[in-house]
Design an enzyme around this catalytic site. Sequence first.
Site, PDB file in Angstrom:
ATOM      1  N   GLN A 190       0.827  -1.205   0.000  1.00  0.00           N
ATOM      2  CA  GLN A 190       0.000   0.000   0.000  1.00  0.00           C
ATOM      3  C   GLN A 190       0.867   1.263   0.000  1.00  0.00           C
ATOM      4  OE1 GLN A 190      -3.125   0.657  -0.374  1.00  0.00           O
ATOM      5  NE2 GLN A 190      -3.118   2.819   0.219  1.00  0.00           N
ATOM      6  N   GLU A 191       1.961   1.225   0.735  1.00  0.00           N
ATOM      7  CA  GLU A 191       2.799   2.416   0.874  1.00  0.00           C
ATOM      8  C   GLU A 191       3.673   2.674  -0.356  1.00  0.00           C
ATOM      9  OE1 GLU A 191       2.712   4.730   2.873  1.00  0.00           O
ATOM     10  OE2 GLU A 191       2.164   4.123   4.888  1.00  0.00           O
TER      11      GLU A 191
END
Length: 336
Positions: A190-191
């Site tokens: 996600q990051e």
Amino acid sequence: MKRLPGTCFAALSLLVLLFSCSRQPGPQVQPLRCAVCTEGSFSGLSLLPGYNREMLRRFAGDEGRETKIRLCRHAGRALDSLRSGSLDIVALPHRASLPTDSSLTWLSADSCGIWVFRASDSSTAEQAGNWFGKYAKNPNYAIIRQPFLDIYNPMTRVSADFISPYDSLLKAWADTLGWDWKLLAALIYQESRFRVEAVSPAGARGLMQLLPSTAERYGCTDTFDPEENIMAGVRLLQVLEERYKGISRDPAERRKFALAAYNAGVGRIGDCLSYASHIGTDISIWENVAAVIPDLQKDSVAALEAVHYGTFNGQETIAFVRQVGAFHKRYRHICP
């Protein structure tokens, strides 16, 4: 104190001199100074900068040398540094970036890119060529290489033997955190989409998107180093989880609060908890808190004594926690 006779003193001095000479360190091997260019790396659809970084590290290690590796956005600047002698190797992700001047020589490392050397440093180029020739015949070569070439969208993959090139690091650090390693993988996807070179508009860097000040606080000196970045991110998550032990007894809920704070900061999540408690919400469950976060967009709510940091949209944080959870669920399904 009794003085030694002259002959004994001289003999003892000679022994001390011989002993000190025998302990003198030998000539130190200089670290291999490298730059990995991120320019034109398929717009983030592959992990070639991370791959080249890993190969440089392995090459230097097999040669008995440490590495100093920096990421560089512009190939031209890195090649200028190479010409001046402040770098030993520049790794480029594309053959299209191949330099043509006679002061440089290059090696087609494999289909993933090229390594460029000063023409006057033929020994390093020859060592690298010999190393790659042997390394490509290693049965583990394909296993190491493939995770850097795959596409990592968990929503489109059906099954996999791996999640990322950093699975071994994730497993080790997730154990110290007490998390399923696939949850840590979901957070990193996600990051940064597992891109070591990722930089956010706010300046967060690397796999776990840490601000340099935060990374330094948790022991990371190179935010683009995968192991250091993961280490610092996990240490931050440990602090966050500890912070919410008094909020919920359920470890799964505490992880959600830790993820929310990882995204928005403890101050903002503190406001969310304080406001939710103020209006009588059960704050031990993250979704209960998430349900009232939209209220914090109102000036009248931001003016309450329970709220210290002003208005807060919060939709990004709510989506962040849910998306990491969705990626985790998929990873558990496709990589049992």
